[in-house]
Design a protein around this motif. Structure first.
Motif, PDB file in Angstrom:
ATOM      1  N   MET A 185      32.174  44.219  34.246  1.00  0.00           N
ATOM      2  CA  MET A 185      32.781  42.896  34.266  1.00  0.00           C
ATOM      3  C   MET A 185      34.298  42.979  34.144  1.00  0.00           C
ATOM      4  N   VAL A 186      34.943  41.943  34.661  1.00  0.00           N
ATOM      5  CA  VAL A 186      36.402  41.903  34.674  1.00  0.00           C
ATOM      6  C   VAL A 186      36.880  40.534  34.203  1.00  0.00           C
ATOM      7  N   ASN A 187      38.003  40.536  33.518  1.00  0.00           N
ATOM      8  CA  ASN A 187      38.645  39.328  33.022  1.00  0.00           C
ATOM      9  C   ASN A 187      39.658  38.883  34.081  1.00  0.00           C
ATOM     10  N   THR A 188      39.234  37.962  34.930  1.00  0.00           N
ATOM     11  CA  THR A 188      40.108  37.522  36.012  1.00  0.00           C
ATOM     12  C   THR A 188      39.800  36.074  36.378  1.00  0.00           C
ATOM     13  N   THR A 189      40.794  35.420  36.947  1.00  0.00           N
ATOM     14  CA  THR A 189      40.583  34.072  37.485  1.00  0.00           C
ATOM     15  C   THR A 189      40.327  34.133  38.984  1.00  0.00           C
ATOM     16  N   LYS A 190      40.458  35.330  39.569  1.00  0.00           N
ATOM     17  CA  LYS A 190      40.211  35.510  41.004  1.00  0.00           C
ATOM     18  C   LYS A 190      38.725  35.356  41.312  1.00  0.00           C
ATOM     19  N   GLU A 191      38.450  35.042  42.563  1.00  0.00           N
ATOM     20  CA  GLU A 191      37.071  35.081  43.036  1.00  0.00           C
ATOM     21  C   GLU A 191      36.636  36.543  43.073  1.00  0.00           C
ATOM     22  N   VAL A 192      35.421  36.809  42.653  1.00  0.00           N
ATOM     23  CA  VAL A 192      34.918  38.175  42.598  1.00  0.00           C
ATOM     24  C   VAL A 192      33.660  38.282  43.460  1.00  0.00           C
ATOM     25  N   GLU A 234      15.359  41.484  27.944  1.00  0.00           N
ATOM     26  CA  GLU A 234      15.304  41.016  26.555  1.00  0.00           C
ATOM     27  C   GLU A 234      16.576  40.257  26.176  1.00  0.00           C
ATOM     28  N   MET A 235      17.718  40.739  26.653  1.00  0.00           N
ATOM     29  CA  MET A 235      19.006  40.102  26.379  1.00  0.00           C
ATOM     30  C   MET A 235      19.984  40.515  27.467  1.00  0.00           C
ATOM     31  N   ASP A 236      20.280  39.602  28.364  1.00  0.00           N
ATOM     32  CA  ASP A 236      21.219  39.882  29.449  1.00  0.00           C
ATOM     33  C   ASP A 236      22.639  39.699  28.923  1.00  0.00           C
ATOM     34  N   LEU A 237      23.249  40.800  28.522  1.00  0.00           N
ATOM     35  CA  LEU A 237      24.589  40.727  27.939  1.00  0.00           C
ATOM     36  C   LEU A 237      25.634  40.229  28.941  1.00  0.00           C
ATOM     37  N   SER A 238      25.423  40.478  30.225  1.00  0.00           N
ATOM     38  CA  SER A 238      26.404  39.990  31.204  1.00  0.00           C
ATOM     39  C   SER A 238      26.431  38.460  31.219  1.00  0.00           C
ATOM     40  N   ALA A 239      25.301  37.828  31.040  1.00  0.00           N
ATOM     41  CA  ALA A 239      25.248  36.361  30.973  1.00  0.00           C
ATOM     42  C   ALA A 239      25.947  35.862  29.707  1.00  0.00           C
ATOM     43  N   VAL A 240      25.755  36.570  28.607  1.00  0.00           N
ATOM     44  CA  VAL A 240      26.408  36.206  27.346  1.00  0.00           C
ATOM     45  C   VAL A 240      27.926  36.317  27.485  1.00  0.00           C
ATOM     46  N   TYR A 241      28.405  37.446  28.023  1.00  0.00           N
ATOM     47  CA  TYR A 241      29.852  37.652  28.143  1.00  0.00           C
ATOM     48  C   TYR A 241      30.480  36.738  29.195  1.00  0.00           C
ATOM     49  N   ASN A 242      29.712  36.362  30.185  1.00  0.00           N
ATOM     50  CA  ASN A 242      30.216  35.398  31.159  1.00  0.00           C
ATOM     51  C   ASN A 242      30.369  34.031  30.501  1.00  0.00           C
ATOM     52  N   LYS A 243      29.362  33.625  29.769  1.00  0.00           N
ATOM     53  CA  LYS A 243      29.376  32.307  29.121  1.00  0.00           C
ATOM     54  C   LYS A 243      30.453  32.209  28.048  1.00  0.00           C
ATOM     55  N   ILE A 244      30.567  33.217  27.215  1.00  0.00           N
ATOM     56  CA  ILE A 244      31.483  33.145  26.074  1.00  0.00           C
ATOM     57  C   ILE A 244      32.906  33.564  26.420  1.00  0.00           C
ATOM     58  N   PHE A 245      33.065  34.647  27.216  1.00  0.00           N
ATOM     59  CA  PHE A 245      34.403  35.153  27.523  1.00  0.00           C
ATOM     60  C   PHE A 245      34.896  34.766  28.918  1.00  0.00           C
ATOM     61  N   ASN A 246      34.015  34.222  29.749  1.00  0.00           N
ATOM     62  CA  ASN A 246      34.331  33.886  31.141  1.00  0.00           C
ATOM     63  C   ASN A 246      34.631  35.120  31.996  1.00  0.00           C
ATOM     64  N   PHE A 247      34.137  36.289  31.606  1.00  0.00           N
ATOM     65  CA  PHE A 247      34.299  37.488  32.417  1.00  0.00           C
ATOM     66  C   PHE A 247      33.351  37.393  33.612  1.00  0.00           C
ATOM     67  N   LYS A 248      33.742  38.014  34.712  1.00  0.00           N
ATOM     68  CA  LYS A 248      32.950  37.968  35.942  1.00  0.00           C
ATOM     69  C   LYS A 248      32.409  39.362  36.269  1.00  0.00           C
ATOM     70  N   ILE A 249      31.218  39.387  36.853  1.00  0.00           N
ATOM     71  CA  ILE A 249      30.606  40.660  37.249  1.00  0.00           C
ATOM     72  C   ILE A 249      31.208  41.100  38.579  1.00  0.00           C
ATOM     73  N   SER A 295      33.824  33.178  17.982  1.00  0.00           N
ATOM     74  CA  SER A 295      34.993  33.157  17.111  1.00  0.00           C
ATOM     75  C   SER A 295      36.097  34.107  17.585  1.00  0.00           C
ATOM     76  N   ILE A 296      35.719  35.182  18.277  1.00  0.00           N
ATOM     77  CA  ILE A 296      36.730  36.139  18.752  1.00  0.00           C
ATOM     78  C   ILE A 296      37.072  35.950  20.231  1.00  0.00           C
ATOM     79  N   ALA A 297      36.472  34.967  20.879  1.00  0.00           N
ATOM     80  CA  ALA A 297      36.597  34.794  22.336  1.00  0.00           C
ATOM     81  C   ALA A 297      38.035  34.709  22.817  1.00  0.00           C
ATOM     82  N   ASN A 298      38.870  33.890  22.196  1.00  0.00           N
ATOM     83  CA  ASN A 298      40.254  33.754  22.666  1.00  0.00           C
ATOM     84  C   ASN A 298      41.027  35.059  22.520  1.00  0.00           C
TER      85      ASN A 298
END
Length: 185
Positions: A159-166, A109-124, A90-93
């Protein structure tokens, strides 16, 4: 990227989830209370009250979900202990428009980087390798042993919010991991 101005944000509605900007004390007290009952509470870092005086702090109407954004655009202290299902979605945008960076655990137990990648499209960008001795020094041996028992030797993903290749790199030094991540901003 546009960043928040405190006077611009008061109350937002995200998919029927009302989120309000609140002061540091309200956020801190609600956060501390909610974290105690979170399933994976070890994965959430509580900063001191003074740190939240320099952030934009947001809580759900029931004060059981929230997040903070630093003036540099770093997402911190994300939690959801509410009946509000899908809080992150709900807060993703809003997050995508107002946040540059975040760091989180990669727990078994919970890979938060996978969650934030899936929901926010942030890259590691960078990964800080798990350091048991550091965790012992910061939180104590009993806490560190319990953390490893539950979450394994969890690395921290920057993680970073970017459209660049990381190009993801591994580090053993916190400062180097941050600097590398921030090179993508």
């Amino acid at each position: 990227m546009k960043f928040l101005k405190v006077k611009e944000v008061n109350k937002m509605i995200f998919n029927n989830a009302e989120v309000k900007q609140v002061n540091a004390k309200t956020f801190y007290n609600s956060f501390c209370k909610s974290v105690k009952t979170l399933k994976n509470k070890e994965l959430v870092d509580i900063h001191n009250l003074n740190d939240y005086k320099n952030t934009y702090n947001f809580l759900s109407a029931d004060k059981k979900s929230g997040f903070a954004i630093t003036t540099n655009g770093d997402l911190i202290s994300v939690f959801n202990n509410s009946s509000c299902k899908g809080f992150l979605k709900s807060i993703a945008n809003f997050i995508k428009s107002n946040v540059k960076t975040l760091d989180c655990y990669q727990s078994k137990e919970m890979d938060l980087s996978a969650v934030y990648n899936k929901i926010f499209n942030f890259k590691i960008a960078s990964i800080l390798q798990f350091d048991y001795d550091f965790l012992v020094a910061e939180k104590g041996k009993e806490y560190a042993d319990n953390f490893v028992k539950i979450h394994g030797k969890s690395n921290v993903a920057f993680m970073v919010n970017t459209t660049k290749e990381v190009n993801t790199k591994y580090f053993t030094d916190y400062g180097m991991a941050i600097n590398y991540r921030d090179s993508y901003c």
